[in-house]
Write an enzyme that holds these catalytic residues in place. Structure first.
Site, short mmCIF file in Angstrom:
data_model
loop_
_atom_site.label_atom_id
_atom_site.label_comp_id
_atom_site.label_asym_id
_atom_site.label_seq_id
_atom_site.Cartn_x
_atom_site.Cartn_y
_atom_site.Cartn_z
N LYS A 117 -13.24 55.61 103.29
CA LYS A 117 -14.33 55.82 104.24
C LYS A 117 -14.41 57.26 104.72
O LYS A 117 -15.51 57.81 104.86
CB LYS A 117 -14.17 54.87 105.43
CG LYS A 117 -14.32 53.39 105.11
CD LYS A 117 -14.10 52.55 106.34
CE LYS A 117 -14.13 51.05 106.01
NZ LYS A 117 -15.45 50.60 105.61
N LYS A 159 -11.23 52.52 112.51
CA LYS A 159 -11.45 51.84 111.23
C LYS A 159 -10.39 52.26 110.23
O LYS A 159 -10.08 53.45 110.09
CB LYS A 159 -12.83 52.17 110.66
CG LYS A 159 -14.00 51.67 111.47
CD LYS A 159 -15.31 51.99 110.75
CE LYS A 159 -16.51 51.44 111.49
NZ LYS A 159 -17.76 51.74 110.77
N GLY A 165 -14.60 44.46 104.86
CA GLY A 165 -14.58 43.08 105.30
C GLY A 165 -14.09 42.89 106.72
O GLY A 165 -13.60 41.81 107.07
N GLY A 166 -14.18 43.95 107.54
CA GLY A 166 -13.79 43.82 108.93
C GLY A 166 -12.30 43.99 109.18
O GLY A 166 -11.86 43.91 110.33
N HIS A 209 -26.87 46.26 111.86
CA HIS A 209 -26.32 46.57 110.54
C HIS A 209 -27.45 46.38 109.54
O HIS A 209 -27.84 45.25 109.24
CB HIS A 209 -25.15 45.62 110.26
CG HIS A 209 -24.48 45.87 108.94
ND1 HIS A 209 -23.12 45.75 108.78
CD2 HIS A 209 -24.95 46.21 107.73
CE1 HIS A 209 -22.80 46.01 107.52
NE2 HIS A 209 -23.90 46.28 106.86
N HIS A 236 -17.04 41.15 112.33
CA HIS A 236 -17.45 42.02 111.22
C HIS A 236 -17.67 41.26 109.91
O HIS A 236 -17.76 41.87 108.85
CB HIS A 236 -16.43 43.14 111.01
CG HIS A 236 -16.06 43.87 112.28
ND1 HIS A 236 -16.95 44.66 112.96
CD2 HIS A 236 -14.91 43.88 113.00
CE1 HIS A 236 -16.37 45.15 114.04
NE2 HIS A 236 -15.14 44.69 114.10
N GLU A 276 -24.94 51.16 103.37
CA GLU A 276 -24.98 50.48 104.65
C GLU A 276 -25.14 51.49 105.79
O GLU A 276 -24.48 52.54 105.79
CB GLU A 276 -23.72 49.65 104.84
CG GLU A 276 -23.53 48.61 103.74
CD GLU A 276 -22.48 47.57 104.08
OE1 GLU A 276 -21.78 47.73 105.10
OE2 GLU A 276 -22.36 46.58 103.32
N ARG A 298 -20.97 47.68 94.33
CA ARG A 298 -20.98 46.40 93.62
C ARG A 298 -22.21 45.62 94.05
O ARG A 298 -22.99 46.07 94.89
CB ARG A 298 -19.72 45.60 93.98
CG ARG A 298 -19.56 45.42 95.50
CD ARG A 298 -18.42 44.51 95.87
NE ARG A 298 -18.07 44.58 97.27
CZ ARG A 298 -18.72 44.00 98.27
NH1 ARG A 298 -19.81 43.30 98.02
NH2 ARG A 298 -18.31 44.10 99.52
#
Length: 658
Positions: A117, A159, A165-166, A209, A236, A276, A298
């Site tokens: 990230k 994060k 996936g949270g 989101h 999330h 996103e 993906r």
């Protein structure tokens, strides 16, 4: 030269989804499976199968060596990774290509560029893509991270750098809570991704989101297929997605699309991907209130809503692009029609904190709809009736997708389809989804990522069955909803039955009288029960309006479905021999059968063990005897009568001692 044999390196719903399109395109398919999935639906659907190891994902679906061996064994010339597992693993891409097969997805370089990230956000900022204010630096000392959080300004989000996936995420509102939250995020990042590094970002207080579907080919063509709103989340994890996003303007849609394509071009992307964004939802959507969050390299779980509004099969595009073909449409040619929603149906116990549930599905029934294809109602599922939901993998049962000309039409179809969903076996979240889709805030499009948490108590309350549900359960358990000749009767009056049912911690004895003409008296209330051709049961109580139910009978349980709710009733165990299937004041039929002989009458004094009734069931005769001394007060059957399980046959008064 096109793909001839495709191996799907995944399982469940997405494997079935890919197989469906490949079959339509004339491509042979290979399903891989673990011990737990030997009889799974994706294995049954494929042309060929390959065993890849034990049930644990680390030893099968995440085992690169096993998957490469399956490629070589079957001669597959292409591999589709689905989503999850190894779908965003650059080393797997290189291993597939090293085995001489085509990877249906982006190049390994693009996956690596977007995999971390912090590095991805630095790359995006360099490419002119707006990113959320934050710290993405290499210095991971607690002191520096705490200082950066203070400079960014609370609230902040911690994060995991390699997260998804949270996992590895913590929302922090006060400086004094930062270090404890940091330690938790680092531990989770290490456990889930093998990397404890984190980044710090400004927390948007009313976030939405919104993500953009992008596609690129190997000829330099890039397009986007509009946006999806995935704001309805819990911890999330996405719950209900829709396209297009509520409140989206054509101008902002074009702006987000341009930014998403800029991000894809920055990493020389090929194939399907999703960019996103975190969007400020405190007021009308605006261009300066959208920031890059991450790129998923993906196909997304929620891709069917994009397919519904564009009419494009994204898996078909993936396979054609992987085969070297150019995109079939330019940006101006991609349609945008109506509105679509997707609800993820999981095996989970919502009132118990969304705990994953397991069990065999003795019934799986949905609204009539298309399967992995376009339609107003679409059901994508990797679970069929009789399949087992195991503890080894994600407990998704199905995705329910609806489409309509307007958002209101799509939502109306979604709530109706959820109401029609009937799954027996594991506990599911269908009622939760129905309640969520019925929230006024969702109906008006006032969505944000905190919506579920704000209404969590109301959404997770455990429902109790109404009186009609208890009555239907008793009627079903007693086989009284079958054809009229199967009912018990007596020559001089109405047949009476008793049913002992358990629901949760409630144990109830229910008395039933068959009044004829679809009428019953259950305890003190009268019911009219009408069987409809579509398996619905219309029940009216005490002359009131009818209400629709459905029932499913297993050997010892009855499930009653009512407006998306599923109530499971069990027969209360009763002790004693079959010949003594009686309470203190009655003898009941131990099973359905035919009365062959009655050797007593009202007023007779009988002793314990005296034979009273002979009945035939399953080609065998069973003698029912008096369980104790008493006086016969009622005989409800005569020879030749057909009776149901638990029908009351004889009632008596106990002999009093002098």
């Amino acid at each position: 030269m096109g793909i001839k044999k495709l191996l799907i390196a995944n399982r469940g719903e997405i494997a079935c989804r890919v197989i469906s399109t490949a079959r339509r395109m004339g491509i042979r398919t290979v399903a891989v499976y673990s011990d737990a999935d030997r009889d799974a639906q994706h294995v049954r659907m494929a042309d060929e199968t390959a065993y890849i190891g034990p049930s644990a994902a680390q030893e099968s679906y995440l085992n690169i060596d096993s998957l490469i061996a399956a490629i070589r064994l079957t001669g597959a010339d292409a591999v589709h990774p689905g989503y999850g597992f190894l779908s965003e693993n650059a080393a797997f891409v290189e291993a597939v290509e090293g085995a001489g097969a085509v990877f249906v997805g982006p190049p390994a370089s693009a996956i690596r560029a977007m995999g971390l990230k912090d590095a991805a956000k630095a790359l995006m900022a360099e490419a002119g893509v707006p990113v959320v204010p934050g710290y993405h630096g290499a210095d991971q000392s607690p002191e520096v991270l705490a200082q950066q959080a203070a400079e960014i300004g609370y609230p902040v989000m911690i994060k995991a750098r390699a997260g998804g996936g949270g996992k590895g995420m913590r929302h922090v509102t006060r400086p004094e809570d930062f270090l404890q939250a940091l330690e938790g995020a680092q531990r989770e990042g290490e456990a889930s991704f093998g990397d404890p590094s984190v980044l710090i970002e400004k927390f948007i207080t009313h976030p939405r989101h919104i993500e953009v579907q992008v596609f690129a080919d190997s000829h330099g063509n890039f397009v986007h297929l509009y946006e999806r709103d995935c704001s309805l989340q819990r911890r999330h994890q996405k719950v209900i997605e829709e396209a297009p996003a509520p409140g989206m303007t054509p101008e902002l849609r074009a702006h987000l699309g341009d930014i998403a394509l800029r991000a894809a071009r920055a990493v020389n992307y090929v194939g399907a991907g999703t960019v996103e964004f975190i969007v400020d939802g405190s007021g009308p959507l605006r261009a300066d209130g959208c920031w890059f969050m991450e790129m998923n390299t993906r196909l997304q779980v929620e891709h069917p809503v994009t397919e519904a509004i564009t009419g494009i099969d994204l898996v078909e595009w993936q396979l054609n692009v992987a085969a070297g073909l150019p995109l079939p449409l330019g940006q101006a040619d991609i349609p945008l029609r109506g509105h679509a929603m997707e609800a993820r149906i999981y095996a989970e116990d919502v009132p118990k904190g969304f705990l994953p549930a397991t069990g065999r599905c003795s019934q799986v029934a949905f609204s009539r709809g298309a399967s992995f294809a376009h339609g107003d109602i679409r059901i994508d599922s990797g679970v069929a009736q009789g399949d087992e939901i195991s503890a080894w993998y994600d407990p998704m049962i199905a995705k329910l997708i609806t489409h309509g000309d307007t958002r209101e039409a799509a939502l109306s179809r979604l709530t109706q389809a959820l109401e029609d969903t009937r799954i027996v076996g594991p506990t599911t979240n269908v009622t939760f989804l129905y309640q969520l889709a019925s929230l006024s805030a969702f109906e008006t499009g006032a969505v944000h990522t905190g919506l579920i948490e704000n209404h969590l108590e109301a959404l997770t309350q455990e429902s109790e069955p109404d009186a009609a549900s208890w009555a239907l359960a008793a009627l079903t358990m007693l086989d009284l909803l079958q054809a009229q000749p199967l009912r018990g009767w007596r020559a001089w009056g109405q047949a009476r039955y008793v049913c002992h049912l358990v629901h949760g911690d409630q144990s109830v004895e229910i008395g039933v009288t068959d009044a004829g003409e679809s009428g019953y008296i259950v305890d003190e209330s009268s019911y009219i029960v009408e069987m409809r051709d579509d398996a619905r049961i219309l029940v009216s109580k005490d002359g009131g309006p009818g209400r629709s139910y459905r029932v499913h009978r297993d050997k010892e349980t009855v499930t009653v479905f009512s407006q998306s709710k599923a109530f499971v009733f069990k027969r209360r165990p009763q002790g004693g021999q079959a010949e003594a299937a009686a309470g203190d004041a009655r003898i009941m039929a131990p099973m359905p059968g035919v009365i062959k002989a009655v050797s007593c009458a009202v007023g007779d004094h009988v002793e314990a063990g005296t034979p009273l009734i002979v009945m035939e069931a399953m080609k065998m005769e069973h003698t029912l005897v008096a369980p104790k001394d008493g006086v016969i007060s009622s005989v409800t059957v005569v020879p030749g009568a057909q009776v149901s399980d638990n029908a009351v046959l004889i009632e008596f008064e106990e002999t009093q001692d002098d």
